[in-house]
Design a protein around this motif. Structure first.
Motif, PDB file in Angstrom:
ATOM      1  N   ASP A 158       8.534   1.847  -6.767  1.00 36.10           N
ATOM      2  CA  ASP A 158       7.345   1.096  -7.205  1.00 36.10           C
ATOM      3  C   ASP A 158       7.625  -0.400  -7.264  1.00 36.10           C
ATOM      4  O   ASP A 158       6.773  -1.217  -6.905  1.00 36.10           O
ATOM      5  N   ILE A 159       8.800  -0.757  -7.735  1.00 40.79           N
ATOM      6  CA  ILE A 159       9.181  -2.174  -7.859  1.00 40.79           C
ATOM      7  C   ILE A 159       9.298  -2.815  -6.477  1.00 40.79           C
ATOM      8  O   ILE A 159       8.793  -3.916  -6.233  1.00 40.79           O
ATOM      9  N   LYS A 160       9.946  -2.119  -5.559  1.00 39.47           N
ATOM     10  CA  LYS A 160      10.089  -2.647  -4.199  1.00 39.47           C
ATOM     11  C   LYS A 160       8.723  -2.832  -3.539  1.00 39.47           C
ATOM     12  O   LYS A 160       8.496  -3.804  -2.812  1.00 39.47           O
ATOM     13  N   ALA A 161       7.820  -1.897  -3.788  1.00 36.44           N
ATOM     14  CA  ALA A 161       6.490  -1.962  -3.188  1.00 36.44           C
ATOM     15  C   ALA A 161       5.716  -3.196  -3.656  1.00 36.44           C
ATOM     16  O   ALA A 161       4.824  -3.681  -2.948  1.00 36.44           O
ATOM     17  N   LYS A 162       6.066  -3.697  -4.820  1.00 33.27           N
ATOM     18  CA  LYS A 162       5.417  -4.887  -5.360  1.00 33.27           C
ATOM     19  C   LYS A 162       6.077  -6.179  -4.872  1.00 33.27           C
ATOM     20  O   LYS A 162       5.639  -7.278  -5.209  1.00 33.27           O
ATOM     21  N   GLY A 163       7.179  -6.042  -4.125  1.00 31.63           N
ATOM     22  CA  GLY A 163       7.886  -7.238  -3.673  1.00 31.63           C
ATOM     23  C   GLY A 163       8.739  -7.843  -4.764  1.00 31.63           C
ATOM     24  O   GLY A 163       9.106  -9.024  -4.713  1.00 31.63           O
ATOM     25  N   ALA A 164       9.065  -7.029  -5.767  1.00 27.69           N
ATOM     26  CA  ALA A 164       9.883  -7.483  -6.886  1.00 27.69           C
ATOM     27  C   ALA A 164      11.308  -6.929  -6.731  1.00 27.69           C
ATOM     28  O   ALA A 164      11.580  -6.123  -5.840  1.00 27.69           O
ATOM     29  N   THR A 165      12.190  -7.367  -7.600  1.00 21.27           N
ATOM     30  CA  THR A 165      13.596  -6.974  -7.541  1.00 21.27           C
ATOM     31  C   THR A 165      13.949  -6.043  -8.691  1.00 21.27           C
ATOM     32  O   THR A 165      13.714  -6.367  -9.850  1.00 21.27           O
ATOM     33  N   ALA A 166      14.528  -4.888  -8.371  1.00 19.60           N
ATOM     34  CA  ALA A 166      14.946  -3.922  -9.389  1.00 19.60           C
ATOM     35  C   ALA A 166      16.418  -4.114  -9.716  1.00 19.60           C
ATOM     36  O   ALA A 166      17.240  -4.343  -8.829  1.00 19.60           O
ATOM     37  N   VAL A 167      16.742  -4.027 -10.982  1.00 18.38           N
ATOM     38  CA  VAL A 167      18.130  -4.075 -11.447  1.00 18.38           C
ATOM     39  C   VAL A 167      18.344  -2.884 -12.381  1.00 18.38           C
ATOM     40  O   VAL A 167      17.628  -2.739 -13.378  1.00 18.38           O
ATOM     41  N   VAL A 168      19.292  -2.037 -12.044  1.00 15.26           N
ATOM     42  CA  VAL A 168      19.573  -0.843 -12.853  1.00 15.26           C
ATOM     43  C   VAL A 168      20.789  -1.091 -13.738  1.00 15.26           C
ATOM     44  O   VAL A 168      21.822  -1.556 -13.264  1.00 15.26           O
ATOM     45  N   CYS A 169      20.656  -0.777 -15.022  1.00 13.29           N
ATOM     46  CA  CYS A 169      21.781  -0.868 -15.965  1.00 13.29           C
ATOM     47  C   CYS A 169      22.166   0.544 -16.404  1.00 13.29           C
ATOM     48  O   CYS A 169      21.288   1.375 -16.655  1.00 13.29           O
ATOM     49  N   SER A 170      23.447   0.804 -16.505  1.00 15.79           N
ATOM     50  CA  SER A 170      23.865   2.079 -17.090  1.00 15.79           C
ATOM     51  C   SER A 170      23.648   1.978 -18.600  1.00 15.79           C
ATOM     52  O   SER A 170      23.703   0.885 -19.172  1.00 15.79           O
ATOM     53  N   PRO A 171      23.370   3.098 -19.273  1.00 13.32           N
ATOM     54  CA  PRO A 171      23.082   3.062 -20.709  1.00 13.32           C
ATOM     55  C   PRO A 171      24.267   2.616 -21.541  1.00 13.32           C
ATOM     56  O   PRO A 171      25.416   2.952 -21.239  1.00 13.32           O
ATOM     57  N   ILE A 172      23.995   1.834 -22.580  1.00 10.08           N
ATOM     58  CA  ILE A 172      25.067   1.358 -23.449  1.00 10.08           C
ATOM     59  C   ILE A 172      25.784   2.557 -24.090  1.00 10.08           C
ATOM     60  O   ILE A 172      25.167   3.601 -24.306  1.00 10.08           O
ATOM     61  N   PRO A 173      27.063   2.416 -24.393  1.00 10.69           N
ATOM     62  CA  PRO A 173      27.780   3.529 -25.036  1.00 10.69           C
ATOM     63  C   PRO A 173      27.358   3.687 -26.494  1.00 10.69           C
ATOM     64  O   PRO A 173      26.982   2.716 -27.150  1.00 10.69           O
ATOM     65  N   ARG A 174      27.420   4.907 -26.971  1.00  9.70           N
ATOM     66  CA  ARG A 174      27.167   5.141 -28.394  1.00  9.70           C
ATOM     67  C   ARG A 174      28.395   4.718 -29.181  1.00  9.70           C
ATOM     68  O   ARG A 174      29.435   4.391 -28.604  1.00  9.70           O
ATOM     69  N   ASP A 187      30.345   8.789 -19.464  1.00  8.63           N
ATOM     70  CA  ASP A 187      28.933   9.106 -19.651  1.00  8.63           C
ATOM     71  C   ASP A 187      28.348   9.491 -18.295  1.00  8.63           C
ATOM     72  O   ASP A 187      28.324   8.691 -17.363  1.00  8.63           O
ATOM     73  N   SER A 188      27.870  10.724 -18.178  1.00 10.22           N
ATOM     74  CA  SER A 188      27.310  11.194 -16.913  1.00 10.22           C
ATOM     75  C   SER A 188      26.119  10.358 -16.470  1.00 10.22           C
ATOM     76  O   SER A 188      25.938  10.081 -15.272  1.00 10.22           O
ATOM     77  N   TYR A 189      25.311   9.923 -17.439  1.00 12.30           N
ATOM     78  CA  TYR A 189      24.134   9.141 -17.091  1.00 12.30           C
ATOM     79  C   TYR A 189      24.521   7.774 -16.545  1.00 12.30           C
ATOM     80  O   TYR A 189      23.806   7.210 -15.690  1.00 12.30           O
ATOM     81  N   ALA A 190      25.632   7.247 -16.995  1.00 15.28           N
ATOM     82  CA  ALA A 190      26.116   5.976 -16.463  1.00 15.28           C
ATOM     83  C   ALA A 190      26.494   6.141 -14.995  1.00 15.28           C
ATOM     84  O   ALA A 190      26.176   5.294 -14.148  1.00 15.28           O
ATOM     85  N   SER A 191      27.158   7.230 -14.690  1.00  9.84           N
ATOM     86  CA  SER A 191      27.560   7.512 -13.306  1.00  9.84           C
ATOM     87  C   SER A 191      26.346   7.774 -12.423  1.00  9.84           C
ATOM     88  O   SER A 191      26.268   7.295 -11.286  1.00  9.84           O
ATOM     89  N   TRP A 192      25.383   8.531 -12.952  1.00 10.09           N
ATOM     90  CA  TRP A 192      24.188   8.845 -12.173  1.00 10.09           C
ATOM     91  C   TRP A 192      23.359   7.587 -11.897  1.00 10.09           C
ATOM     92  O   TRP A 192      22.813   7.436 -10.799  1.00 10.09           O
ATOM     93  N   ALA A 193      23.281   6.706 -12.882  1.00  8.65           N
ATOM     94  CA  ALA A 193      22.526   5.464 -12.693  1.00  8.65           C
ATOM     95  C   ALA A 193      23.154   4.636 -11.570  1.00  8.65           C
ATOM     96  O   ALA A 193      22.446   4.073 -10.722  1.00  8.65           O
TER      97      ALA A 193
END
Length: 264
Positions: A158-174, A187-193
């Motif tokens: 969706d972001i690319k379709a708008k001509g905008a730039t996406a930046v993905v962050c892995s979730p902060i550690p607990r 953290d599996s979610y960090a790896s998946w991100a």
């Protein structure tokens, strides 16, 4: 004298209109950095409710406000799924324009159940194309639930379709302090991100690892000062500011990301 007075009044009105228009155009010309995520990005109203703070409340201070707007649209309790299915993403996407940036951080709530009566916010583990049809007891209707990676890819597309730039962050550690020792885990979610970001060819900030590296150099007592005593997930003001600085640290390591030019 009346014609001269009238002429001067008209000139002043026109000048004011032109000046106001220039200010409005200048504001509109500025790009916006939109933040989306859960309570670790924005807790409550983002004002430190109950001494809990998200890093999105402070990252704006690290950007030049004369060159870029920073808008924190994260909402506590959401997952990559419910941020979309509850209409929050549609509301943000409607504001995104070409040249803008959208930074996302999800994962803390994605491990929740898919169809419990409390939140029904979980996603299928992983980044594949699997799906599962469930009865959503909150919305009282059937719903097809996808993987964590599927929802991240939806954001990015969706972001690319708008001509905008996406930046993905892995979730902060607990909070990694256990029995007065700093115990850092993967953290599996960090790896998946990270996997999704690389596959979609968008910038990725290894926020989880950057912060863990910081914690590894500190004592358990020092690390505990960044978290509230209410749970093992949410940071206090000091922790949120540390996390915001970590985001910028990761951002500076990215090559060719235009966001860097807006930092102070």
């Amino acid at each position: 004298m009346k014609p001269i007075t009238t002429y001067l009044s008209i000139v002043l009105i026109v000048a004011f209109i032109i000046f106001s228009s220039c200010i409005i155009l200048k504001q509109q010309a500025k790009p916006t950095l939109f933040l989306i995520g859960d309570s670790t990005v924005k807790n409550g109203k983002g004002k430190g409710d109950g001494t809990l703070w998200g890093w999105g409340s402070f990252i704006g201070d690290l950007f030049n406000s004369e060159k870029i707007n920073v808008e924190n649209d994260a909402l506590g309790g959401t997952s990559s799924r419910t941020f979309q299915t509850n209409g929050l993403w549609d509301a943000v996407l409607a504001k995104v324009k070409k040249g803008d940036f959208v930074m996302m951080q999800f994962g803390h709530n994605d491990s929740s159940p898919l169809d419990d009566t409390a939140r029904a916010r979980g996603t299928i583990k992983g980044i594949g194309t699997e799906s599962e049809e469930i009865y959503n007891p909150i919305k009282k209707k059937q719903e097809v639930v996808y993987t964590y990676g599927w929802y991240l890819r939806k954001f990015i597309g969706d972001i690319k379709a708008k001509g905008a730039t996406a930046v993905v962050c892995s979730p902060i550690p607990r909070n990694p302090v256990k029995d007065d020792a700093v115990v850092l885990v993967n953290d599996s979610y960090a790896s998946w991100a990270e996997e999704v970001a690389k596959a979609e060819k968008v910038d990725f900030i290894p926020l989880n690892q950057i912060i863990k590296d910081k914690y590894a150099a500190l004592s358990a007592t020092e690390v505990k000062t960044f978290f509230t005593e209410k749970d093992h997930t949410h940071t206090n003001e000091a922790g949120a500011k540390l996390n915001a600085a970590a985001v910028v640290k990761g951002l500076k390591k990215l090559k060719n990301n235009k966001l860097n030019s807006y930092l102070k």
